[in-house]
Scaffold this motif. Structure first.
Motif, PDB file in Angstrom:
ATOM      1  N   ARG A  20      31.510 -61.852  13.963  1.00 42.55           N
ATOM      2  CA  ARG A  20      30.069 -61.614  13.662  1.00 42.55           C
ATOM      3  C   ARG A  20      29.396 -63.896  13.386  1.00 42.55           C
ATOM      4  NH1 ARG A  20      27.714 -56.756  13.705  1.00 42.55           N
ATOM      5  NH2 ARG A  20      29.840 -57.010  15.567  1.00 42.55           N
TER       6      ARG A  20
ATOM      7  N   ILE B  70      35.445 -59.103  19.946  1.00 43.26           N
ATOM      8  CA  ILE B  70      35.005 -59.307  19.300  1.00 43.26           C
ATOM      9  C   ILE B  70      34.622 -58.268  18.423  1.00 43.26           C
ATOM     10  CG2 ILE B  70      32.787 -60.413  20.829  1.00 43.26           C
ATOM     11  CD1 ILE B  70      31.600 -57.538  21.081  1.00 43.26           C
TER      12      ILE B  70
ATOM     13  N   ASP C 176      28.435 -62.727  20.259  1.00 39.97           N
ATOM     14  CA  ASP C 176      29.268 -62.667  19.434  1.00 39.97           C
ATOM     15  C   ASP C 176      30.757 -63.169  20.893  1.00 39.97           C
ATOM     16  OD1 ASP C 176      29.836 -61.577  16.745  1.00 39.97           O
ATOM     17  OD2 ASP C 176      27.955 -60.744  18.210  1.00 39.97           O
TER      18      ASP C 176
END
Length: 233
Positions: free
Chosen positions: A41, A65, A48
């Motif tokens: 994060r 992500i 992201d």
């Protein structure tokens, strides 16, 4: 440069600035052929994932992500994707902007100069955040060591910060971001000051939401195309 070339430069420049911010927090993203992604994060307010090309697909983003917790964000640089079916909501829309090299800068009010020390950066960050100490921690002293990043502040005669901005250099353009004015300072003062601090021989790029576009146009910027930022639930 034609608009498509400048837009590509603006997108790449912005992603390099995102990477620089992540690096200052001990994170490293990955440049893929069609998207930049961070497996961890990213810092507050930073995406992201960012699409790098107009033909990027949802799969190019989601595979790279962390979606195990809420709050993942995606910058769709070309406003082409619909992420609603993947549990994202549209957070905001904006326009990429460009100011050609060589345009005269408006007269600047105050003393505009680069932030050089950790103490100056701490004061700048507090001014940027509206005195929110938690948000101000986003800008750590590691950024001062990044050769591509210049954080600039405008000072009144009494030393008060009038406003500030971040200038981020890449191959062919300089990015302008995090533009802010403090107190009752007119935003035009900050635009003029940032332009005075920026290199006159390089195009400037960035992005702004619709309500800030009149000031950007007054400062000599033109629109390049839309972008969207999505946030996951």
């Amino acid at each position: 440069m034609i608009i498509d070339d400048v837009l590509g430069d603006a997108v790449r420049n912005n992603v390099e600035w995102v990477q620089a911010m992540c690096r200052s927090h001990g994170l490293t993203g990955t440049f893929g052929p069609r998207a930049w992604t961070s497996a961890a994060r990213t810092p507050l307010y930073y995406p992201d994932a960012v699409t790098l090309t107009a033909d990027a697909e949802v799969a190019d983003i989601l595979a790279g992500i962390d979606r195990t917790t809420p709050g993942a964000s995606v910058k769709d640089s070309f406003a082409r994707l619909d992420l609603a079916a993947e549990g994202f909501r549209l957070l905001f829309e904006a326009q990429w902007i460009h100011r050609p090299a060589g345009l005269p800068a408006p007269a600047a009010t105050g003393d505009w100069r680069p932030v050089r020390t950790a103490e100056e950066l701490a004061a700048w960050a507090l001014a940027w955040s509206g005195d929110d100490a938690d948000d101000a921690e986003l800008f750590g002293p590691e950024l001062l060591a990044d050769p591509a990043t210049t954080i600039v502040a405008g000072y009144a005669a009494d030393g008060r910060i009038l406003g500030g901005a971040v200038l981020s250099a890449s191959d062919r353009v300089t990015g302008l971001s995090n533009l802010f004015a403090t107190g009752d300072t007119d935003p035009s003062v900050t635009w003029a000051g940032a332009l005075a601090a920026a290199p006159a021989d390089r195009p400037l790029v960035g992005y702004e939401p619709a309500h800030r576009m009149p000031a950007a146009r007054d400062a000599g910027f033109e629109e390049l195309g839309p972008l969207r930022v999505w946030l996951s639930a």
